[in-house]
Write an enzyme that holds these catalytic residues in place. Structure first.
Site, PDB file in Angstrom:
ATOM      1  CG  HIS A 100      38.516  68.003  36.215  1.00 60.83           C
ATOM      2  ND1 HIS A 100      37.642  66.944  36.233  1.00 60.83           N
ATOM      3  CD2 HIS A 100      39.629  67.592  36.868  1.00 60.83           C
ATOM      4  CE1 HIS A 100      38.203  65.937  36.893  1.00 60.83           C
ATOM      5  NE2 HIS A 100      39.409  66.313  37.294  1.00 60.83           N
ATOM      6  CD  GLU A 168      43.662  65.641  36.021  1.00 64.97           C
ATOM      7  OE1 GLU A 168      43.946  65.243  37.150  1.00 64.97           O
ATOM      8  OE2 GLU A 168      42.629  66.276  35.755  1.00 64.97           O
TER       9      GLU A 168
HETATM   10  P1  PGA Z   1      41.773  61.228  41.124  1.00 62.38           P
HETATM   11  O1  PGA Z   1      41.344  62.619  40.493  1.00 62.38           O
HETATM   12  O2  PGA Z   1      43.094  61.434  41.807  1.00 62.38           O
HETATM   13  O3  PGA Z   1      40.665  60.913  42.086  1.00 62.38           O
HETATM   14  O4  PGA Z   1      41.877  60.253  40.013  1.00 62.38           O
HETATM   15  C1  PGA Z   1      42.285  63.381  39.794  1.00 62.38           C
HETATM   16  C2  PGA Z   1      41.636  64.603  39.216  1.00 62.38           C
HETATM   17  O5  PGA Z   1      40.415  64.606  39.015  1.00 62.38           O
HETATM   18  O6  PGA Z   1      42.326  65.592  38.946  1.00 62.38           O
END
Ligand code: PGA
Length: 257
Positions: A100, A168
């Site tokens: 992540h 992401e």
């Molecule tokens: P967020 O986080 O929805 O708060 O942007 C997404 C993630 O960290 O996977």
């Protein structure tokens, strides 16, 4: 593959009691949600390590999967502070977030470490949720090119097994700045095509989720995209009604059409 996979990372938003209340609430809603019961919407909830047993209890007998936010790259032994893939698998954890952006940024996690964690997870039957994405806002093809390279690095040496990709964009996580549905789709189509060039079957079956400021207001549009197989949700999931609303995305599609 389910129509849509919605993963929720609770990060460290909740203390123990609040997490328990959240699990009970989500378990009740999931049991009453036809799309979750039918498998059309697949849900996984990723609490803190300490909250995992409570989550497993709450979601026992439901189709909701429980995940971990990390996993040790090491096996059992003298690794203070770590939690092994073997132990996570033993208690019933099904998925583990790996690489992540917050772990890469705050804990110096590298692609080499992510690859070792992915291998550990897969060895123990845990599906890695590989979190990949570009650091700054660039053209979707450039973003996807960087992301594919990161993905390849994060899977180096890993045994074959089910993997979930969470695309992401780092600039979208927790910022309220979401990629447009078209940008997410273009990047994710590229990722799928590059994987498909090596193995069409793997690419076809690979769930590619979008993550980064997903909320009820943008979920339906994202989920309508052919290459967006679902979402990894952080901040929006703290409010259970918002999270439930994301899972009712079809209602929004219908309402908006
Ligand atoms: P967020 O986080 O929805 O708060 O942007 C997404 C993630 O960290 O996977």
């Amino acid at each position: 593959m389910p129509q849509v996979t919605v993963g929720v990372s609770l990060k460290t938003y909740f203390g123990h009691e609040r997490a328990r209340t959240f699990f009970t609430d989500v378990a009740q809603r999931a049991a009453a949600h036809p799309a979750v019961v039918s498998g059309d919407v697949r849900l996984f909830i990723i609490p803190t390590y300490l909250q995992i047993p409570a989550a497993l209890d709450a979601f026992a007998g439901t189709p909701v999967l429980v995940g971990a936010q990390d996993v040790s790259q090491f096996g059992p032994g003298a690794y203070t502070g770590e939690v092994t893939a073997a132990e996570l698998a033993e208690v019933g954890v099904a998925v583990a977030e790996i690489g992540h952006a917050e772990r890469r940024r705050l804990f110096d996690e590298t692609d080499t470490v992510a690859a070792a964690k992915a291998a550990a997870a897969l060895t123990h039957g845990i599906a890695p949720v590989l979190c990949v994405g570009e650091a700054s806002r660039v053209d979707p093809v450039d973003a996807a090119t960087a992301t594919v390279a990161q993905l390849a690095a994060d899977l180096t040496g890993a045994p074959a097994g089910p993997v979930i990709v969470a695309y992401e964009p780092v600039w979208a996580i927790g910022t309220g700045r979401t990629a447009t549905a078209a940008q997410a789709d273009e990047a994710q189509a590229f990722i799928r095509a590059r994987i498909g060039a090596k193995d069409a079957g793997v690419a076809e079956r690979l769930p590619i989720l979008y993550g980064g400021s997903v909320k009820a207001a943008n979920a339906a549009e994202l989920f309508a995209m052919p290459n967006v197989d679902g979402a990894l949700v952080g901040g929006a999931s703290i409010v259970v009604e918002e999270f439930a609303s994301i899972c009712r995305y079809r209602d929004h599609v219908t309402a908006g059409s």
